[in-house]
Design a protein around this motif. Sequence first.
Motif, PDB file in Angstrom:
ATOM      1  N   SER A   1       0.851  -1.181   0.000  1.00  0.00           N
ATOM      2  CA  SER A   1       0.000   0.000   0.000  1.00  0.00           C
ATOM      3  C   SER A   1       0.885   1.228   0.000  1.00  0.00           C
ATOM      4  O   SER A   1       1.929   1.251   0.666  1.00  0.00           O
TER       5      SER A   1
ATOM      6  N   THR B   1      -4.770  -7.524  -8.423  1.00  0.00           N
ATOM      7  CA  THR B   1      -5.847  -6.552  -8.265  1.00  0.00           C
ATOM      8  C   THR B   1      -5.312  -5.258  -7.653  1.00  0.00           C
ATOM      9  O   THR B   1      -4.492  -5.291  -6.734  1.00  0.00           O
ATOM     10  N   ILE B   2      -5.815  -4.133  -8.147  1.00  0.00           N
ATOM     11  CA  ILE B   2      -5.413  -2.822  -7.665  1.00  0.00           C
ATOM     12  C   ILE B   2      -6.674  -2.073  -7.240  1.00  0.00           C
ATOM     13  O   ILE B   2      -7.664  -2.042  -7.972  1.00  0.00           O
ATOM     14  N   THR B   3      -6.626  -1.468  -6.056  1.00  0.00           N
ATOM     15  CA  THR B   3      -7.707  -0.611  -5.574  1.00  0.00           C
ATOM     16  C   THR B   3      -7.077   0.711  -5.185  1.00  0.00           C
ATOM     17  O   THR B   3      -6.165   0.753  -4.358  1.00  0.00           O
ATOM     18  N   MET B   4      -7.548   1.808  -5.811  1.00  0.00           N
ATOM     19  CA  MET B   4      -6.985   3.127  -5.530  1.00  0.00           C
ATOM     20  C   MET B   4      -8.099   4.142  -5.300  1.00  0.00           C
ATOM     21  O   MET B   4      -9.200   3.999  -5.823  1.00  0.00           O
ATOM     22  N   VAL B   5      -7.776   5.167  -4.522  1.00  0.00           N
ATOM     23  CA  VAL B   5      -8.665   6.302  -4.320  1.00  0.00           C
ATOM     24  C   VAL B   5      -7.880   7.554  -4.680  1.00  0.00           C
ATOM     25  O   VAL B   5      -6.741   7.741  -4.218  1.00  0.00           O
TER      26      VAL B   5
ATOM     27  N   LEU C   1     -13.038   6.195  -6.758  1.00  0.00           N
ATOM     28  CA  LEU C   1     -12.473   4.853  -6.578  1.00  0.00           C
ATOM     29  C   LEU C   1     -12.071   4.290  -7.931  1.00  0.00           C
ATOM     30  O   LEU C   1     -12.859   4.305  -8.881  1.00  0.00           O
TER      31      LEU C   1
ATOM     32  N   LEU D   1     -10.696   0.801  -9.677  1.00  0.00           N
ATOM     33  CA  LEU D   1     -10.518  -0.646  -9.519  1.00  0.00           C
ATOM     34  C   LEU D   1      -9.885  -1.199 -10.788  1.00  0.00           C
ATOM     35  O   LEU D   1     -10.346  -0.911 -11.897  1.00  0.00           O
ATOM     36  N   GLU D   2      -8.849  -2.002 -10.617  1.00  0.00           N
ATOM     37  CA  GLU D   2      -8.164  -2.604 -11.754  1.00  0.00           C
ATOM     38  C   GLU D   2      -8.053  -4.100 -11.524  1.00  0.00           C
ATOM     39  O   GLU D   2      -7.861  -4.544 -10.395  1.00  0.00           O
TER      40      GLU D   2
ATOM     41  N   GLY E   1      -3.331   3.720  -2.729  1.00  0.00           N
ATOM     42  CA  GLY E   1      -3.591   2.426  -3.344  1.00  0.00           C
ATOM     43  C   GLY E   1      -3.230   1.233  -2.495  1.00  0.00           C
ATOM     44  O   GLY E   1      -2.298   1.274  -1.689  1.00  0.00           O
ATOM     45  N   TRP E   2      -4.017   0.164  -2.679  1.00  0.00           N
ATOM     46  CA  TRP E   2      -3.695  -1.188  -2.205  1.00  0.00           C
ATOM     47  C   TRP E   2      -3.471  -2.000  -3.467  1.00  0.00           C
ATOM     48  O   TRP E   2      -4.362  -2.100  -4.312  1.00  0.00           O
TER      49      TRP E   2
END
Length: 178
Positions: free
Chosen positions: A67, A86-90, A110, A112-113, A133-134
């Motif tokens: 992260s 998987t990618i999660t970002m704000v 948000l 999402l990838e 991001g995570w």
Amino acid sequence: MATMTAPPSDKAEIVDVPFNHRGLVERLSPGGRYIDAQSDVDSPWVPFGDNACIKHLAFDVRQNLFSNILWIKSPGVIGTHLHRGTITMVCLEGSVRYLEYDWVATPGGLILEVPGESHTLVTEHPEGCKLFGWMQGPIEFYDSDANFVETTDVWWYINHYETYCKENGIAINPKLYV
């Protein structure tokens, strides 16, 4: 049909919740933690090319999770990359988009990838952008001719953080390792 309501939250006090495996959790869990992302107390801004830097927030080597906050300081590009996880970002500040899509992320948005997609990250905002991001799994970077350049994963990001800290006399923060 009944209307859903939130669980009760009428007291601001610690409640001793029964849990059969509390002893195991106390013995084996790394525990919750707080990482200050607003200052450099817990993690410095580490250069990531000429116009960007990364504030590392967490490394989980068991799951290849990491992260961070990516800060692109002014209009610019983070080159084409292929996600293997998987990618999660704000979006925290500014705005950003991928050349491959027709949307623009703004603060609070948000992103999402999914694995198997390649992207070219661009910000045209005068002040750039910051993205929290995570990320899970490796990310492969390519040059403008689609030649493979580098794979980044949790080990790459740990090395990025630790090398910078050692070169600048900054103590390695054990709270970042989960």
